[in-house]
Design an enzyme around this catalytic site. Structure first.
Site, PDB file in Angstrom:
ATOM      1  N   GLY A  44       0.848  -1.192   0.000  1.00  0.00           N
ATOM      2  CA  GLY A  44       0.000   0.000   0.000  1.00  0.00           C
ATOM      3  C   GLY A  44       0.874   1.229   0.000  1.00  0.00           C
ATOM      4  N   ARG A  69       4.424   5.441   1.973  1.00  0.00           N
ATOM      5  CA  ARG A  69       5.051   6.771   2.123  1.00  0.00           C
ATOM      6  C   ARG A  69       4.546   7.685   1.021  1.00  0.00           C
ATOM      7  NH1 ARG A  69      10.797   5.699  -0.777  1.00  0.00           N
ATOM      8  NH2 ARG A  69       9.966   3.979  -1.934  1.00  0.00           N
ATOM      9  N   ASP A  96       3.900  -4.658  -7.937  1.00  0.00           N
ATOM     10  CA  ASP A  96       3.339  -3.415  -7.393  1.00  0.00           C
ATOM     11  C   ASP A  96       3.967  -2.195  -8.058  1.00  0.00           C
ATOM     12  OD1 ASP A  96       5.550  -4.576  -5.813  1.00  0.00           O
ATOM     13  OD2 ASP A  96       5.526  -2.652  -4.780  1.00  0.00           O
ATOM     14  N   ASN A  97       4.979  -2.411  -8.890  1.00  0.00           N
ATOM     15  CA  ASN A  97       5.576  -1.301  -9.634  1.00  0.00           C
ATOM     16  C   ASN A  97       5.245  -1.397 -11.118  1.00  0.00           C
ATOM     17  OD1 ASN A  97       6.696  -0.157  -7.352  1.00  0.00           O
ATOM     18  ND2 ASN A  97       8.569  -1.360  -7.509  1.00  0.00           N
ATOM     19  N   ASP A 129       8.244   4.209 -10.237  1.00  0.00           N
ATOM     20  CA  ASP A 129       9.239   3.814  -9.250  1.00  0.00           C
ATOM     21  C   ASP A 129      10.648   3.928  -9.814  1.00  0.00           C
ATOM     22  OD1 ASP A 129      10.858   2.817  -7.249  1.00  0.00           O
ATOM     23  OD2 ASP A 129       9.263   1.555  -6.471  1.00  0.00           O
TER      24      ASP A 129
HETATM   25  P1  AMP Z   1       8.961   0.380  -3.282  1.00  0.00           P
HETATM   26  O1  AMP Z   1      10.203  -0.417  -3.095  1.00  0.00           O
HETATM   27  O2  AMP Z   1       9.224   1.849  -3.358  1.00  0.00           O
HETATM   28  O3  AMP Z   1       8.144  -0.111  -4.432  1.00  0.00           O
HETATM   29  O4  AMP Z   1       8.109   0.192  -1.962  1.00  0.00           O
HETATM   30  C1  AMP Z   1       7.577  -1.050  -1.568  1.00  0.00           C
HETATM   31  C2  AMP Z   1       6.604  -0.843  -0.444  1.00  0.00           C
HETATM   32  O5  AMP Z   1       7.257  -0.354   0.722  1.00  0.00           O
HETATM   33  C3  AMP Z   1       5.496   0.151  -0.761  1.00  0.00           C
HETATM   34  O6  AMP Z   1       4.302  -0.322  -0.196  1.00  0.00           O
HETATM   35  C4  AMP Z   1       5.964   1.408  -0.082  1.00  0.00           C
HETATM   36  O7  AMP Z   1       4.898   2.267   0.244  1.00  0.00           O
HETATM   37  C5  AMP Z   1       6.646   0.863   1.155  1.00  0.00           C
HETATM   38  N1  AMP Z   1       7.686   1.778   1.646  1.00  0.00           N
HETATM   39  C6  AMP Z   1       8.843   2.072   1.048  1.00  0.00           C
HETATM   40  N2  AMP Z   1       9.547   2.977   1.763  1.00  0.00           N
HETATM   41  C7  AMP Z   1       8.811   3.276   2.854  1.00  0.00           C
HETATM   42  C8  AMP Z   1       8.979   4.147   3.981  1.00  0.00           C
HETATM   43  N3  AMP Z   1      10.060   4.909   4.140  1.00  0.00           N
HETATM   44  N4  AMP Z   1       7.998   4.165   4.910  1.00  0.00           N
HETATM   45  C9  AMP Z   1       6.911   3.414   4.774  1.00  0.00           C
HETATM   46  N5  AMP Z   1       6.687   2.580   3.735  1.00  0.00           N
HETATM   47  C10 AMP Z   1       7.615   2.500   2.779  1.00  0.00           C
HETATM   48 MG    MG Z   2       6.756   0.956  -5.483  1.00  0.00          MG
END
Ligand code: AMP
Ligand code: MG
Length: 495
Positions: A86, A89, A254-255, A264
């Site tokens: 979800g 951030r 999810d990306n 992303d």
């Molecule tokens: P990502 O690697 O950017 O695709 O993120 C994967 C998941 O981790 C997503 O659900 C993001 O919202 C969550 N996420 C990444 N960084 C953070 C953060 N600093 N705080 C909270 N959730 C995060």
């Molecule tokens: Mg992402």
């Protein structure tokens, strides 16, 4: 039409998102502002002169008409299913309706913890914000479907990662943030009828034929339309990444946006020298998302979507499976068609047929064996074809080795078999082979400077990236390949 916010996704109901006001920050300061995008959106606010706009984009004071939410999704990360992710951030302010009636999500990324933060701080260091701003905007000018960057704002607050870093927030604009992982959450984690509501919503928002009666309305189930459209979007997008040497780095489900935009920019990079195994992400030790694997991974992501949609494709399970399989099986041919079309344009050929396979293969083999710069090699061919080599900076930037010179003789004789208008083919070559890409060592330099609050060079880089297919004075710095010691071979998503 008057521009403004709408909230159609929030109206789908509480299963899909949670209200989420952003968390205020202590000392917001504008880093980068994209006036050209603001103009396209009909966004009249300007955080350069209006403190209320700055406060709004920092999450300190909501804009009127925004109803911020965090959305829920799931996803396969490096092949492992995570039943609930979800917006951990990111906060979706709403959907911005442009004067022309187009609808865009406007999201604050790094605006504080949400219901889906899973222990994370919901924040972002300045580095990933600057990378996303520069690379996503460069992708846009290169013609690649992508999320956009409207603003980058320093929070004035530190974030703790491996070290303490300054925090920042990106205002991200996307056709929507709906992902394969969004469908997965409702199909695989929750189950029930909500997946059908979601599919109807996505098809209505993104894949409705422009005119009533334009085909298929009422004939085809929304799940079929969705799968077919996403198949086409993924095939076209992956082909475009490949021909630009772009390595996304984290192609988890999810990306993978259903609307077909790149999202992303955490660990992404453009390759400098050609290497099919190019992989920059510090966490991708197996090279799962290496350059040469991207087309196959997007096929895999499509198959995951298909599996989620099976019950909606046909009431008969066997028929549904067969229909979905047929669509998924069309992806390789679609990818191939897009890829061949791009490659033909890049090589100045009016088409590529099976008889050109050896020519194309030996070109790639020479680039790999000689570790030639991917972007500059294609541009060298472009200047050769246009007889403009001596009028371009290329002689200063690129030395063609004997193997490439010999190959070019064969290539030139193949070009004599073109039947299309030579002038049009040469113009087209110049419009698909960039002079400037956001090279990783330049992105790295931009990040280092912005960490010291030195933005002039960063802004110059953003400005230069707006015209990636032409030469300008002073281009040696932007266009040259990095020296061996300047190469940046690892990127960190810095979450
Ligand atoms: P990502 O690697 O950017 O695709 O993120 C994967 C998941 O981790 C997503 O659900 C993001 O919202 C969550 N996420 C990444 N960084 C953070 C953060 N600093 N705080 C909270 N959730 C995060
Ligand atoms: Mg992402």
């Amino acid at each position: 039409m008057t521009p403004g916010f709408d909230h159609s996704y929030a109206r789908l109901g509480p299963a899909f998102s949670t209200p989420q006001p952003p968390d205020p920050v202590s000392a917001p300061a504008l880093l980068l502002w994209n006036q050209a995008l603001a103009d396209t959106l009909g966004w009249s606010g300007d955080p350069q002169s209006d403190p209320q706009q700055l406060a709004a984009l920092a999450g300190n004071q909501p804009l009127p008409e925004t109803e911020p939410i965090a959305t829920v999704y799931a996803g396969h990360q490096f092949g492992q299913y995570n039943p609930q992710l979800g917006d951990g951030r990111a906060t979706l302010l709403g959907e911005w309706l442009t004067p022309a009636g187009a609808r865009f999500d406007v999201q604050l990324k790094g605006a504080g913890p949400t219901a889906y933060s899973r222990g994370g701080d919901g924040r972002s260091p300045i580095g990933p914000v600057i990378r996303e701003y520069l690379v996503s905007e460069a992708m846009h000018t290169l013609g690649v479907p992508t999320t956009r960057a409207l603003a980058a704002i320093a929070t004035g607050e530190p974030v703790i990662r491996n070290q303490i870093e300054p925090g920042a927030i990106l205002t991200r604009v996307a056709s929507s943030h709906l992902r394969v992982g969004t469908v997965q959450y409702f199909a695989m984690t929750r189950g029930g009828d909500e997946v059908a509501s979601l599919v109807d919503y996505v098809v209505d928002r993104h894949f409705k034929p422009p005119h009533e009666g334009d085909a298929k309305v009422g004939e085809e189930r929304p799940a079929v339309t969705l799968l077919e459209s996403v198949c086409e979007n993924f095939a076209r997008l992956a082909a475009h990444w490949q021909v630009l040497g772009f390595v996304h780095g984290v192609l988890n489900t999810d990306n993978a946006l259903l609307c077909g935009e790149t999202i992303d920019y955490g660990p992404c990079a453009f390759m400098d020298h050609f290497d099919p195994k190019a992989c920059f992400s510090s966490i991708d030790r197996q090279g799962r998302y290496a350059w040469s694997n991207q087309p196959g991974i997007m096929h895999w992501n499509l198959a995951v979507l298909a599996e989620c949609l099976l019950p909606l494709i046909n009431d008969n399970a066997e028929t549904g499976t067969q229909m979905a399989q047929e669509i998924v099986d069309r992806y390789p041919a679609r990818f191939h068609a897009h890829h061949q079309r791009w490659l033909a344009a890049k090589l100045g050929l009016d088409n590529i047929t099976e008889s050109d396979a050896a020519l194309v293969q030996s070109f790639h083999d020479i680039m790999a064996a000689e570790t030639l710069d991917f972007t500059l090699t294609f541009r060298w061919l472009t200047e050769m074809a246009n007889n403009s080599l001596e009028h371009s900076p290329l002689p200063e930037l690129f030395n063609a080795p004997t193997a490439l010179m010999d190959w070019a003789d064969t290539w030139q004789s193949r070009r004599r078999a073109n039947t299309g208008d030579p002038a049009a083919i040469e113009i087209s070559m110049r419009s698909v082979n960039p002079t400037i890409i956001p090279r990783n060592h330049l992105v790295q330099k931009a990040i280092k400077l912005s960490e010291k609050n030195d933005l002039d060079w960063v802004k110059a880089m953003a400005t230069r990236s707006q015209h990636p297919f032409e030469w300008q004075s002073g281009d040696i710095e932007w266009a040259r390949a990095p020296e061996l010691e300047e190469r940046v071979t690892r990127t960190f998503c810095g979450t």
